[in-house]
Write an enzyme that holds these catalytic residues in place. Structure first.
Site, mmCIF file in Angstrom:
data_model
loop_
_atom_site.group_PDB
_atom_site.id
_atom_site.type_symbol
_atom_site.label_atom_id
_atom_site.label_comp_id
_atom_site.label_asym_id
_atom_site.label_seq_id
_atom_site.Cartn_x
_atom_site.Cartn_y
_atom_site.Cartn_z
ATOM 1 N N ALA A 63 1.062 -0.841 0.197
ATOM 2 C CA ALA A 63 -0.052 0.395 0.385
ATOM 3 C C ALA A 63 0.567 1.017 -0.086
ATOM 4 C CB ALA A 63 -1.275 0.304 0.931
ATOM 5 N N GLY A 102 0.919 -5.317 0.740
ATOM 6 C CA GLY A 102 -0.442 -4.947 -0.023
ATOM 7 C C GLY A 102 -0.331 -5.741 -2.012
ATOM 8 N N GLU A 105 -0.807 -9.134 -1.353
ATOM 9 C CA GLU A 105 -1.918 -9.389 -1.121
ATOM 10 C C GLU A 105 -2.767 -8.955 -2.637
ATOM 11 O OE1 GLU A 105 -2.285 -6.366 2.058
ATOM 12 O OE2 GLU A 105 -3.496 -8.187 2.945
ATOM 13 N N GLU A 125 4.200 -5.153 7.432
ATOM 14 C CA GLU A 125 3.344 -4.615 7.743
ATOM 15 C C GLU A 125 3.533 -4.061 8.800
ATOM 16 O OE1 GLU A 125 1.969 -7.004 5.421
ATOM 17 O OE2 GLU A 125 0.297 -6.001 4.086
HETATM 18 C C1 3H9 Z 1 0.486 -2.180 3.104
HETATM 19 O O1 3H9 Z 1 1.165 -2.862 1.908
HETATM 20 C C2 3H9 Z 1 -0.455 -2.215 4.638
HETATM 21 C C3 3H9 Z 1 -1.665 -3.726 3.641
HETATM 22 O O2 3H9 Z 1 -1.493 -4.364 3.728
HETATM 23 C C4 3H9 Z 1 -3.135 -2.698 3.945
HETATM 24 C C5 3H9 Z 1 -3.244 -1.545 3.353
HETATM 25 C C6 3H9 Z 1 -4.806 -1.123 3.300
HETATM 26 N N1 3H9 Z 1 4.373 3.840 0.070
HETATM 27 O O3 3H9 Z 1 13.364 2.054 -0.091
HETATM 28 P P1 3H9 Z 1 13.511 2.654 -1.496
HETATM 29 C C7 3H9 Z 1 9.487 5.523 -1.630
HETATM 30 S S1 3H9 Z 1 1.932 -1.749 4.214
HETATM 31 C C8 3H9 Z 1 5.227 4.769 -0.792
HETATM 32 O O4 3H9 Z 1 14.050 3.888 -1.170
HETATM 33 P P2 3H9 Z 1 14.339 0.261 -2.464
HETATM 34 C C9 3H9 Z 1 10.102 4.746 -0.426
HETATM 35 O O5 3H9 Z 1 9.556 6.349 0.177
HETATM 36 C C10 3H9 Z 1 3.315 -1.164 3.133
HETATM 37 N N2 3H9 Z 1 5.906 4.662 -0.873
HETATM 38 O O6 3H9 Z 1 13.751 1.769 -1.995
HETATM 39 C C11 3H9 Z 1 11.503 6.289 -1.418
HETATM 40 O O7 3H9 Z 1 10.982 7.046 -1.777
HETATM 41 P P3 3H9 Z 1 11.714 8.212 -1.710
HETATM 42 C C12 3H9 Z 1 4.020 -2.558 2.636
HETATM 43 C C13 3H9 Z 1 7.281 4.703 0.102
HETATM 44 O O8 3H9 Z 1 15.172 -0.235 -3.400
HETATM 45 C C14 3H9 Z 1 11.477 4.884 -2.936
HETATM 46 O O9 3H9 Z 1 10.195 4.608 -2.430
HETATM 47 N N3 3H9 Z 1 4.732 -3.362 2.087
HETATM 48 C C15 3H9 Z 1 7.258 2.734 -0.596
HETATM 49 O O10 3H9 Z 1 15.787 0.820 -1.530
HETATM 50 C C16 3H9 Z 1 12.178 3.894 -3.304
HETATM 51 O O11 3H9 Z 1 11.822 3.581 -1.881
HETATM 52 C C17 3H9 Z 1 6.090 -2.424 2.571
HETATM 53 O O12 3H9 Z 1 6.715 -2.009 3.721
HETATM 54 C C18 3H9 Z 1 5.058 2.704 -0.319
HETATM 55 N N4 3H9 Z 1 4.606 1.096 0.231
HETATM 56 O O13 3H9 Z 1 13.586 -1.032 -1.904
HETATM 57 C C19 3H9 Z 1 7.870 -2.137 2.240
HETATM 58 N N5 3H9 Z 1 7.879 1.730 -0.008
HETATM 59 O O14 3H9 Z 1 12.846 8.213 -3.148
HETATM 60 C C20 3H9 Z 1 8.209 -0.540 2.032
HETATM 61 C C21 3H9 Z 1 8.560 2.106 -1.094
HETATM 62 O O15 3H9 Z 1 11.366 9.133 -2.144
HETATM 63 N N6 3H9 Z 1 9.126 -0.332 1.451
HETATM 64 N N7 3H9 Z 1 8.780 4.329 -0.849
HETATM 65 O O16 3H9 Z 1 12.632 8.224 -0.706
HETATM 66 C C22 3H9 Z 1 10.775 -1.502 1.335
HETATM 67 O O17 3H9 Z 1 10.423 -1.884 1.919
HETATM 68 C C23 3H9 Z 1 11.442 -0.651 0.097
HETATM 69 O O18 3H9 Z 1 11.014 0.091 -0.738
HETATM 70 C C24 3H9 Z 1 11.546 -2.095 -1.111
HETATM 71 C C25 3H9 Z 1 12.501 -0.903 -2.291
HETATM 72 C C26 3H9 Z 1 12.044 -3.024 -1.108
HETATM 73 C C27 3H9 Z 1 10.332 -1.671 -1.938
#
Ligand code: 3H9
Length: 691
Positions: A63, A102, A105, A125
């Protein structure tokens, strides 16, 4: 919307491409676009099967967490997942890069899944203070079983394609680019080689034992957190019919969203990334192929280890042969430990390139040299000059914790190459590095410091020059508050217990004993000449301990006596305290845990506010990152500046005014920035923009 989600037809295959850079977060545009794309392809008579894949780095990273806490916008992700599962035509999802939260999901709501090798799958999450809220707690157990789903959902651990296959979360592992794999998978669904089925129809075996074991484990290890327990409750509902289970999941998800822990944990997620956005980001880092470390003490050995773990060749120098030998042995131990903990492969261990020497000449050819010699200005400057002579033009870094970089820079022929890289002990373990920028430091040298930290998998935070930089300067302020509470009569173990109750792993006195009391003693002596004579001498008790030779754990005694199985407060403390209290006419009083925390936290926030005010930290979120990654600040509280916003400027001003009245010489002063915020409105988070 059209650009975020696109559709195309390949004969009887309908393709849905998600294209929401950088990571395909499922924000409103992607959700609405996905539903519209499904509608379009369902209505298209030629389409017999739908394949869903992501453009760019990932399938869907989850999400869009920037939307949490804001008014929800339809369609919600749970509805999108239900629409996919309900779809009359088979939907196959192809996962690459990241299929997290998400994203996973969405995938498990589809009717079949193919994971491209290298993808990271998981439900992170819980690390953000929420739970999988789009059916993950209900469909996850249906596919992987209750025990495996509980493990994934309560730990947030990421798994690869093969493990996901073994767990039943995906149906196939493939190689190739997402579009090609999607077309092949869709064709296989049509030809019956890949089975399409609805996850909701899978029978689920209850597993009360797994639920109970997880519940008990979490009560022991994470009683203070909200969302892990909500995760277990949600998974427990997976044996209900899907709509009822989803309703329960929705209710628990909302409770997590409303929890302050969620706000703190998501703030911490962004803090980790925000610190990289520095003014020097556009400068090109200098190439670094050979690193020198001068000084083979604990810090030098730790820094050398950190570089070697990242695969960098290192030259380690110490003029004292025994110290060099000890340092090299420490590096070897650290590396062996990394191998036994699975942080390094034995093969990589075998390829380590460490050279040791007792003279600086061996640094020739290094493009970056970090000095970690004795914390004394003359020793440091002589070393820095020596390094510059051997490696003209190299980036030269000091690992000083307190000393003035601008004074050091004056002794160098080209101060543009000079900066601070302040590692935290143990340097191969702690994630924080303060990149200290002196007046003359060139932008590409700052960029080089950040690039190195990234290679070492560390979190670099930019700091200006002041005594203690961001972290130690603020720590001195709350340390002082703790010392004054102890001088006034609150037992040290009560202070430590209150600070642990707040969420730190250790209290200030336990920490002092671990680090060694001589460090603070030296700092107090250094600062004695500039100390405000009207301010209370907070170090009086610590000085007496040091004078008696009680320097902490290394001498068997400090604040605590460490001779028994568990440390007990040093029995000499009451006597020493009485003497000081009589001499300084202190009326003893014992503070309760709430008041201890009020003082500790307020001292931290007030000094942090001054660090922002003076521009030492460019943005408040930088301070939060320093404390989260270098000082054990509880992640779910977000950091001192996040806490300051939660308390509010007016309340903080009132707190400090009360404390100043209570203890006029205790150093309680309202920073101008807090006064201004209280008067005009505004928050620290409002100052995080314009990076
Ligand atoms: C969820 O899914 C809830 C659901 O179950 C229910 C919903 C109803 N959202 O980390 P990076 C941004 S909760 C918004 O440097 P990498 C990040 O801030 C979510 N922004 O890249 C950054 O922005 P900026 C569960 C996001 O290649 C840019 O993207 N998911 C999100 O080192 C690049 O990110 C997670 O917890 C997001 N979800 O790593 C996964 N994700 O350039 C969270 C990233 O402005 N994300 N951004 O600084 C990660 O773990 C890593 O970003 C990922 C890529 C491994 C994907």
């Amino acid at each position: 919307m059209e650009q975020v989600v696109r559709t195309s037809l390949e004969g009887d295959i309908g393709l849905i491409v998600l294209d929401n850079p950088p990571v395909n977060a499922a924000g409103h545009g992607l959700r609405a676009g996905l539903v519209a794309a499904l509608d379009r392809l369902v209505a298209e008579p030629a389409v017999k099967v739908i394949a869903l894949y992501g453009e760019g780095r990932s399938f869907i990273a989850g999400a869009d967490i920037r939307e949490f806490g804001k008014p929800p916008r339809d369609p919600w992700l749970p509805e999108v997942c239900n629409r996919i599962e309900d779809c009359a035509k088979p939907v196959v999802a192809v996962l690459h890069g990241a299929a997290l939260g998400g994203g996973l999901e969405v995938a498990i709501a589809a009717h079949a899944r193919v994971a491209i090798r290298g993808v990271a799958l998981g439900f992170p999450e819980v690390t953000l203070g929420v739970l999988p809220g789009a059916g993950g707690t209900q469909r996850g157990p249906r596919l992987a079983g209750v025990a495996a789903a509980l493990d994934l959902i309560t730990t947030g651990r990421r798994i690869g394609a093969e493990e996901a296959l073994a767990l039943g979360l995906v149906d196939r592992v493939a190689e190739g680019d997402p579009r090609t794999v999607a077309l092949a998978a869709a064709r296989d669904v049509l030809d019956g080689r890949l089975t399409a089925r609805r996850t909701r129809d899978i029978h689920i075996d209850p597993d009360p034992e797994a639920l109970e074991t997880t519940k008990q484990t979490l009560l022991h290890t994470q009683a203070h957190l909200f969302s892990p327990h909500a995760c277990v409750e949600a998974v427990a509902a997976a044996t209900l019919p899907l709509p009822e289970g989803l309703a329960k999941e929705r209710q628990l998800f909302q409770a997590c969203i409303d929890s302050p822990q969620r706000a703190g944990l998501i703030h911490a997620f962004f803090a980790e990334r925000a610190v990289a956005k520095i003014p020097e980001a556009a400068a090109t880092p200098r190439p670094v192929t050979r690193i020198g470390v001068v000084g083979a003490g604990t810090m030098g050995a730790g820094i050398a280890t950190a570089c070697l773990l990242a695969g960098e060749p290192v030259v380690l120098i110490d003029s004292a042969p025994e110290a060099l030998e000890r340092g090299a042995a420490a590096v070897a131990r650290n590396l062996d430990g990394a191998v036994s903990r699975g942080k390094m492969t034995p093969a990589a261990r075998g390829e380590i390139r460490l050279t040791t020497a007792t003279t600086l000449d061996a640094l020739a050819g290094c493009d970056l040299v970090i000095e970690a010699v004795f914390e004394e200005m003359d020793v440091k400057t002589a070393t820095l000059r020596g390094i510059e002579t051997v490696c003209p033009g190299a980036v030269i870094a000091t690992n000083t914790s307190y000393l003035d970089l601008n004074v050091m820079a004056e002794t160098l022929a080209d101060p543009r190459n000079f900066l601070g890289l302040h590692f935290f002990s143990p340097a191969h373990v702690m994630r924080l590095v303060e990149v200290v920028v002196a007046d003359a430091t060139a932008p590409e040298v700052v960029a080089t410091g950040f690039a190195l930290a990234k290679r070492l998998k560390k979190i670099a935070v930019r700091s200006g020059v002041c005594d203690g930089f961001i972290g130690n300067r603020i720590m001195s302020a709350y340390r002082r508050a703790a010392d004054l509470m102890a001088l006034d009569g609150t037992p040290i173990d009560a202070i430590d217990a209150a600070v642990r109750g707040y969420g730190f792993a250790m209290g200030p006195f336990e920490m002092g004993d671990l680090a060694g009391l001589d460090i603070g003693w030296a700092a107090r002596k250094r600062q004695a000449a500039t100390r405000d004579p009207a301010a209370r001498d907070h170090g009086a008790l610590a000085d007496r301990l040091c004078e008696a030779g009680w320097l902490g754990r290394k001498t068997g005694c400090g604040w605590y006596d460490h001779s028994g199985d568990t440390p007990v407060p040093n029995p000499a403390l009451p006597g020493l305290l009485r003497e000081i209290q009589q001499a300084e006419r202190i009326t003893p009083r014992i503070l309760d845990a709430d008041e201890i925390i009020t003082r500790y936290e307020t001292a931290m926030i007030a000094e942090a506010a001054r660090v922002v005010e003076e521009g030492i930290a460019r943005h408040p979120i930088d301070i939060d990152a320093v404390f989260l990654f270098g000082y054990g600040f509880p992640r779910w509280k977000g950091g001192p500046m996040h806490r300051a916003d939660k308390i509010g400027a007016a309340a903080l001003v009132a707190r400090i005014a009360r404390l100043a009245q209570d203890d006029p010489k205790g150093g309680w002063q309202v920073p101008a920035i807090l006064h201004r915020m209280a008067r005009e409105g505004g928050s620290f988070s409002g100052l995080n923009t314009g990076r």
